[in-house]
Design an enzyme around this catalytic site. Structure first.
Site, PDB file in Angstrom:
ATOM      1  N   GLY A   7      31.889  26.337  18.479  1.00 16.24           N
ATOM      2  CA  GLY A   7      30.517  26.542  18.001  1.00 16.24           C
ATOM      3  C   GLY A   7      30.201  25.394  17.059  1.00 16.24           C
ATOM      4  N   ARG A  86      20.135  45.336  16.689  1.00 14.26           N
ATOM      5  CA  ARG A  86      21.444  44.935  16.150  1.00 14.26           C
ATOM      6  C   ARG A  86      22.550  45.203  17.159  1.00 14.26           C
ATOM      7  NH1 ARG A  86      22.027  43.627  10.775  1.00 14.26           N
ATOM      8  NH2 ARG A  86      20.131  44.030   9.644  1.00 14.26           N
ATOM      9  N   VAL A 116      34.498  33.587  12.260  1.00 12.86           N
ATOM     10  CA  VAL A 116      33.376  33.436  11.320  1.00 12.86           C
ATOM     11  C   VAL A 116      32.133  34.169  11.842  1.00 12.86           C
ATOM     12  CG1 VAL A 116      31.896  31.773  10.109  1.00 12.86           C
ATOM     13  CG2 VAL A 116      34.265  31.186  10.556  1.00 12.86           C
ATOM     14  N   HIS A 173      32.178  42.733   5.176  1.00 13.36           N
ATOM     15  CA  HIS A 173      31.402  41.510   5.010  1.00 13.36           C
ATOM     16  C   HIS A 173      29.989  41.886   5.444  1.00 13.36           C
ATOM     17  CE1 HIS A 173      30.196  37.452   4.685  1.00 13.36           C
ATOM     18  NE2 HIS A 173      29.987  37.288   5.992  1.00 13.36           N
TER      19      HIS A 173
HETATM   20  N1  APR Z   1      30.935  29.074  23.617  1.00 14.04           N
HETATM   21  C1  APR Z   1      30.826  28.087  22.721  1.00 14.04           C
HETATM   22  N2  APR Z   1      29.791  27.969  21.861  1.00 14.04           N
HETATM   23  C2  APR Z   1      28.842  28.913  21.931  1.00 14.04           C
HETATM   24  C3  APR Z   1      28.899  29.985  22.843  1.00 14.04           C
HETATM   25  C4  APR Z   1      30.008  30.043  23.715  1.00 14.04           C
HETATM   26  N3  APR Z   1      30.132  31.029  24.618  1.00 14.04           N
HETATM   27  N4  APR Z   1      27.802  30.748  22.653  1.00 14.04           N
HETATM   28  C5  APR Z   1      27.090  30.188  21.670  1.00 14.04           C
HETATM   29  N5  APR Z   1      27.705  29.065  21.230  1.00 14.04           N
HETATM   30  C6  APR Z   1      27.277  28.133  20.186  1.00 14.04           C
HETATM   31  C7  APR Z   1      25.791  27.826  20.219  1.00 14.04           C
HETATM   32  O1  APR Z   1      25.479  26.885  21.241  1.00 14.04           O
HETATM   33  C8  APR Z   1      25.549  27.285  18.815  1.00 14.04           C
HETATM   34  O2  APR Z   1      25.652  25.869  18.771  1.00 14.04           O
HETATM   35  O3  APR Z   1      27.473  28.687  18.880  1.00 14.04           O
HETATM   36  C9  APR Z   1      26.703  27.882  17.991  1.00 14.04           C
HETATM   37  C10 APR Z   1      26.201  28.759  16.848  1.00 14.04           C
HETATM   38  O4  APR Z   1      25.549  27.929  15.942  1.00 14.04           O
HETATM   39  P1  APR Z   1      24.225  28.358  15.121  1.00 14.04           P
HETATM   40  O5  APR Z   1      23.291  29.071  16.028  1.00 14.04           O
HETATM   41  O6  APR Z   1      23.761  27.158  14.371  1.00 14.04           O
HETATM   42  O7  APR Z   1      24.769  29.459  14.114  1.00 14.04           O
HETATM   43  P2  APR Z   1      25.508  29.196  12.712  1.00 14.04           P
HETATM   44  O8  APR Z   1      24.520  29.148  11.624  1.00 14.04           O
HETATM   45  O9  APR Z   1      26.467  28.092  12.860  1.00 14.04           O
HETATM   46  O10 APR Z   1      26.290  30.580  12.555  1.00 14.04           O
HETATM   47  C11 APR Z   1      27.330  30.915  13.445  1.00 14.04           C
HETATM   48  O11 APR Z   1      28.557  32.138  11.797  1.00 14.04           O
HETATM   49  O12 APR Z   1      28.100  32.728   9.612  1.00 14.04           O
HETATM   50  C12 APR Z   1      28.098  33.162  10.945  1.00 14.04           C
HETATM   51  O13 APR Z   1      26.301  34.788  11.045  1.00 14.04           O
HETATM   52  C13 APR Z   1      26.707  33.499  11.440  1.00 14.04           C
HETATM   53  O14 APR Z   1      27.400  34.568  13.479  1.00 14.04           O
HETATM   54  C14 APR Z   1      26.861  33.385  12.924  1.00 14.04           C
HETATM   55  C15 APR Z   1      27.911  32.253  13.057  1.00 14.04           C
END
Ligand code: APR
Length: 306
Positions: A7, A86, A116, A173
């Site tokens: 991610g 949710r 995370v 959390h």
């Molecule tokens: N495989 C890999 N990456 C993925 C997948 C997957 N199957 N599904 C989604 N992603 C990626 C998305 O493309 C995105 O780039 O996960 C990333 C999530 O990034 P953001 O949307 O920017 O979210 P972020 O703010 O980084 O938070 C991620 O952490 O703190 C927690 O609550 C928050 O659950 C959330 C996570």
């Protein structure tokens, strides 16, 4: 040493930046949006010539690249979309976590896994079961972030450095988190001696609301500077075998009278992952609060199975 971050969004990208800028180890960023992972890695690498950093950073959509990672951090997931409940979001992130952890177990089977993605306590449990890893190698980042927010708000109130405020937040959390005031000090001086109960209650309330406050101010997305700093602290504690005591979401097998559940408690982190689960004394009210939350997590799992 190598850390894979699954991610490459806000938390993942900022975590990669923190690791590379500290020159801690090599980083592989993996995202389903592989272009974004590659772009962020290229951008981070381009900054290396301006510093003395030697750590390598790579972005990809290919899980083979996480091979031989010492730690894998999972931030992959989706935020809540308009019209989504949710529960809908939970189902979606459970399915992403299963998918991602399957790949992690395939290509980095000896790693330490740090979850995370939210809802953290549920997804840490899903990751543990899906990976089949030793529970000492699976944990979630929640308490470090909640405690850092709590410390910051106490420090502001007292006008002291945030670093000198040591706090302990256990349990959920989320909104049911449990900041334990009698274990919170300003370099050894109990906060209950320095602030009134009313002030502290207000600070606890603001700590609980902090994540939502940031979400509403941002308008889109959620916090990532403090979350990535919290994961960085855990990654460093493990790689450098610091034996650091922090709250983390871990699997309990009887500790705190709880079984087969992942929940936030103090642990010692080192090269083996969770070196020890530390059991602090809880009063009957706190024990009840923790047990009630554990039960609510178990109820959510039963609903998910239906
Ligand atoms: N495989 C890999 N990456 C993925 C997948 C997957 N199957 N599904 C989604 N992603 C990626 C998305 O493309 C995105 O780039 O996960 C990333 C999530 O990034 P953001 O949307 O920017 O979210 P972020 O703010 O980084 O938070 C991620 O952490 O703190 C927690 O609550 C928050 O659950 C959330 C996570």
């Amino acid at each position: 040493m190598k850390v894979a971050v699954i991610g490459a969004g806000n938390v993942g990208g900022t975590l990669a930046q923190r690791i590379v800028e500290a020159d801690l180890c090599d980083v592989v960023l993996v995202d389903i949006a592989s272009g974004m992972a590659r772009a962020k890695a290229l951008d981070l690498a381009d900054a290396k010539s301006l510093t003395s950093i030697t750590a390598k950073v790579e972005g990809t959509g290919d899980y083979k690249k996480i091979c031989a990672s010492d730690i894998v951090v999972v931030t992959a997931g989706f935020p809540r979309q308009p019209g989504m409940t949710r529960e809908d979001l939970l189902k979606k992130n459970v399915s992403i976590t299963r998918q991602v952890v399957k790949e992690v177990a395939k290509y980095a089977r000896d790693c330490i896994l740090i979850m995370v993605t939210n809802p953290l306590d549920i997804l840490t449990y899903v990751a543990l079961k899906e990976s089949n890893f030793n529970p000492k190698r699976v944990m979630g980042m929640g308490g470090v972030l909640d405690a850092s927010r709590f410390s910051n708000l106490i420090a502001q109130e007292l006008n002291v450095s945030a670093e000198s405020v040591k706090t302990l937040v256990i349990g959920a959390h989320g909104e049911a988190m449990m900041p334990l005031l009698r274990y919170c000090t300003v370099n050894g001086i109990g906060v209950l001696e320095l602030l009134s109960r009313e002030k502290l209650d207000l600070i606890v309330e603001n700590t609980i609301k902090r994540g939502a406050e940031i979400v509403s101010l941002l308008g889109k997305g959620s916090a990532y500077y403090a979350p990535s700093a919290a994961v960085f602290l855990m990654v460093k504690a493990i790689l450098k075998n610091e034996q650091k005591v922090v709250p983390a979401c871990v699997w309990l097998s009887g500790e705190y009278n709880l079984k087969d559940i992942c929940i936030g408690v103090p642990v010692k982190l080192g090269r083996n992952g969770i070196e020890e689960i530390i059991q602090v004394k809880l009063n009957p009210k706190e024990q009840k609060q923790l047990s009630n939350y554990a039960q609510s997590v178990k109820d959510t799992f039963s609903r998910l199975k239906k």
